[in-house]
Enzyme design. Structure first.
Site, PDB file in Angstrom:
ATOM      1  N   PHE A 181      66.050  64.448  45.919  1.00 49.53           N
ATOM      2  CA  PHE A 181      66.974  64.918  46.961  1.00 49.53           C
ATOM      3  C   PHE A 181      67.112  66.443  46.802  1.00 49.53           C
ATOM      4  CE2 PHE A 181      71.319  65.529  48.629  1.00 49.53           C
ATOM      5  CZ  PHE A 181      71.257  64.783  49.792  1.00 49.53           C
ATOM      6  N   SER A 183      69.284  68.680  46.512  1.00 53.33           N
ATOM      7  CA  SER A 183      70.219  69.320  45.574  1.00 53.33           C
ATOM      8  C   SER A 183      69.921  69.014  44.106  1.00 53.33           C
ATOM      9  CB  SER A 183      71.649  68.867  45.887  1.00 53.33           C
ATOM     10  OG  SER A 183      71.742  67.471  45.717  1.00 53.33           O
ATOM     11  N   LYS A 184      68.930  68.170  43.845  1.00 48.30           N
ATOM     12  CA  LYS A 184      68.645  67.846  42.445  1.00 48.30           C
ATOM     13  C   LYS A 184      67.928  69.019  41.760  1.00 48.30           C
ATOM     14  CE  LYS A 184      70.202  63.686  43.189  1.00 48.30           C
ATOM     15  NZ  LYS A 184      71.653  63.595  43.371  1.00 48.30           N
ATOM     16  N   ASN A 185      67.907  69.013  40.427  1.00 46.63           N
ATOM     17  CA  ASN A 185      67.270  70.142  39.718  1.00 46.63           C
ATOM     18  C   ASN A 185      65.800  70.272  40.092  1.00 46.63           C
ATOM     19  OD1 ASN A 185      69.786  69.821  38.509  1.00 46.63           O
ATOM     20  ND2 ASN A 185      69.073  70.707  36.577  1.00 46.63           N
ATOM     21  N   LEU A 186      65.127  69.135  40.251  1.00 41.63           N
ATOM     22  CA  LEU A 186      63.778  69.134  40.839  1.00 41.63           C
ATOM     23  C   LEU A 186      63.929  68.426  42.183  1.00 41.63           C
ATOM     24  CD1 LEU A 186      60.696  69.578  40.689  1.00 41.63           C
ATOM     25  CD2 LEU A 186      60.521  67.341  39.599  1.00 41.63           C
TER      26      LEU A 186
END
Ligand SMILES: Cc1ncc(COP(=O)(O)O)c(C=O)c1O
Length: 370
Positions: A181, A183-186
């Site tokens: 998604f 907004s995730k770090n990756l």
């Protein structure tokens, strides 16, 4: 306005590399489960120290397909935390099993000390979440799971790059699920997910499930799903993957600044830090009995903050039938009234962060009145 998560900035900063990868995808002419997905799977498996990575359509599907592949379904129970995004327990319910909630500990993750009393003959798995990027107490959880013969599925959706005693999250349990998604770090510029495992039978089962239950085209031996990661998203993720370590280190450096500057404030509590856990701060959440007042005052200074999560899962309408009440999980309930996410992200500037820090200092000193 200082954004809670300056995500668009991240993708804008990589725009030319992303566009070139997308152009390459158009030229290559394979759009579903092609070379870019394979490359992404191989790189992530290698980086995390797991044997297999299987990319799917999103993090929720990663959880559903893993549970399904393990044969978990009606009549089975899966132990998890009530303090997470609903997708964690939704996946358990989606395969027909029952989520059994267990309260949280100081790390705001599943409390291993309370797991044993929740185990019944129907328990099949434990599903810890590495909330906000902070690993759960995996050593203790794995020990309990081994003693009771349970499967451990890590929900690492918020924690790409986090580690527990130098082991990457996602390589500790029997299987792990990631979300891409935005907004995730990756993250990608859409939806995506991935399952990591060193269990070859599970990997094979999940590969079949994501493709309509087939290993060979037009031959189907189980009821599957259409849950594949697009080549386009794999292309974007290959670009972001090159950056993710640097970005995680930047998140950690910003978190260090928050710790340095905010630890003397008595109105807030900072997230727990221990040497054995590498937290990658997908969110930097503080807690305070004054949460709503602080949030209002930050906003008056054009600073966004976020409430993750306003209602623990055992009190959600969807789980009314499970028999939990207010008071069932006091730690999770209290945190839902106190947690507040502060601006965090690899492209947050120190100047922006200083504005957040100054605002919190002023609010505590009584100078932040509206
Ligand atoms: C803890 C957790 N589990 C599962 C998910 C589901 O991931 P997705 O949104 O990719 O389906 C998310 C992300 O939103 C999450 O934060």
């Amino acid at each position: 306005m200082i954004e809670l998560m300056p995500i668009a900035e991240q993708f804008r900063s990589l725009k030319s590399e992303i566009l070139s990868e997308i152009a390459d995808t158009i030229e290559q002419g394979t759009y579903i489960l092609g070379p870019k997905v394979r490359q992404l799977e191989q790189k992530i498996a290698y980086l995390s120290g797991s044997d297999h990575a299987i990319a799917v359509a999103n993090g929720t599907d990663a959880l559903v397909l893993t549970l399904d592949a393990y044969g978990i379904g009606p009549g089975d129970e899966v132990i998890t935390t009530p303090y997470t995004f609903v997708a964690t327990s939704e996946a358990i319910s989606r395969v027909g099993a029952t989520p059994v909630f267990v309260d949280i500990d100081q790390s705001w993750n599943l409390d291993p000390a309370r797991i044993e009393e929740a185990i019944t003959p129907r328990t099949k798995a434990i599903l810890p979440v590495h909330l906000f990027g902070q690993p759960a107490d995996m050593e203790e959880i794995m020990r309990i799971a081994a003693r009771f013969g349970l499967i451990v599925i890590e929900d690492a959706c918020q924690a790409f790059g986090a580690a527990y005693r130098d082991k990457s999250v996602g390589s500790i349990g029997h299987a792990a699920c990631f979300s891409f998604f935005p907004s995730k770090n990756l993250g990608t510029i859409g939806d995506g997910g991935l399952i990591l495992t060193s269990d070859s039978a599970l990997a094979e089962a999940v590969r079949e499930l994501r493709q309509h239950g087939s290993a060979k085209r037009y031959y189907h031996h189980r009821v599957g799903y259409n849950s594949r990661l697009d080549e386009l998203h794999a292309a974007v993720l290959l670009v972001v993957l090159e950056k993710v370590n640097e970005w995680n280190e930047r998140r950690i450096a910003l978190a260090d600044r928050y710790y340095e500057q905010l630890s003397t404030l008595s109105s807030i509590t900072l997230p727990m830090r221990t040497p054995e856990r590498k937290h990658v701060y997908n969110l930097f959440c503080i807690r305070s009995a004054e949460r709503d007042r602080i949030r209002e005052r930050l906003l008056a200074r054009n600073i966004q903050s976020g409430i993750y999560y306003p209602k623990p899962l055992h009190l959600q309408k969807v789980y009314e039938g499970l028999g939990y009440n207010i008071g069932s999980f006091p730690e999770a309930e209290r945190l839902s009234l106190e947690a507040l996410a502060l601006p965090m992200g690899p492209l947050l500037t120190e100047q922006q962060q200083d504005a957040v820090i100054n605002a919190l200092q002023d609010i505590e000193a009584g100078q932040g009145e509206l």
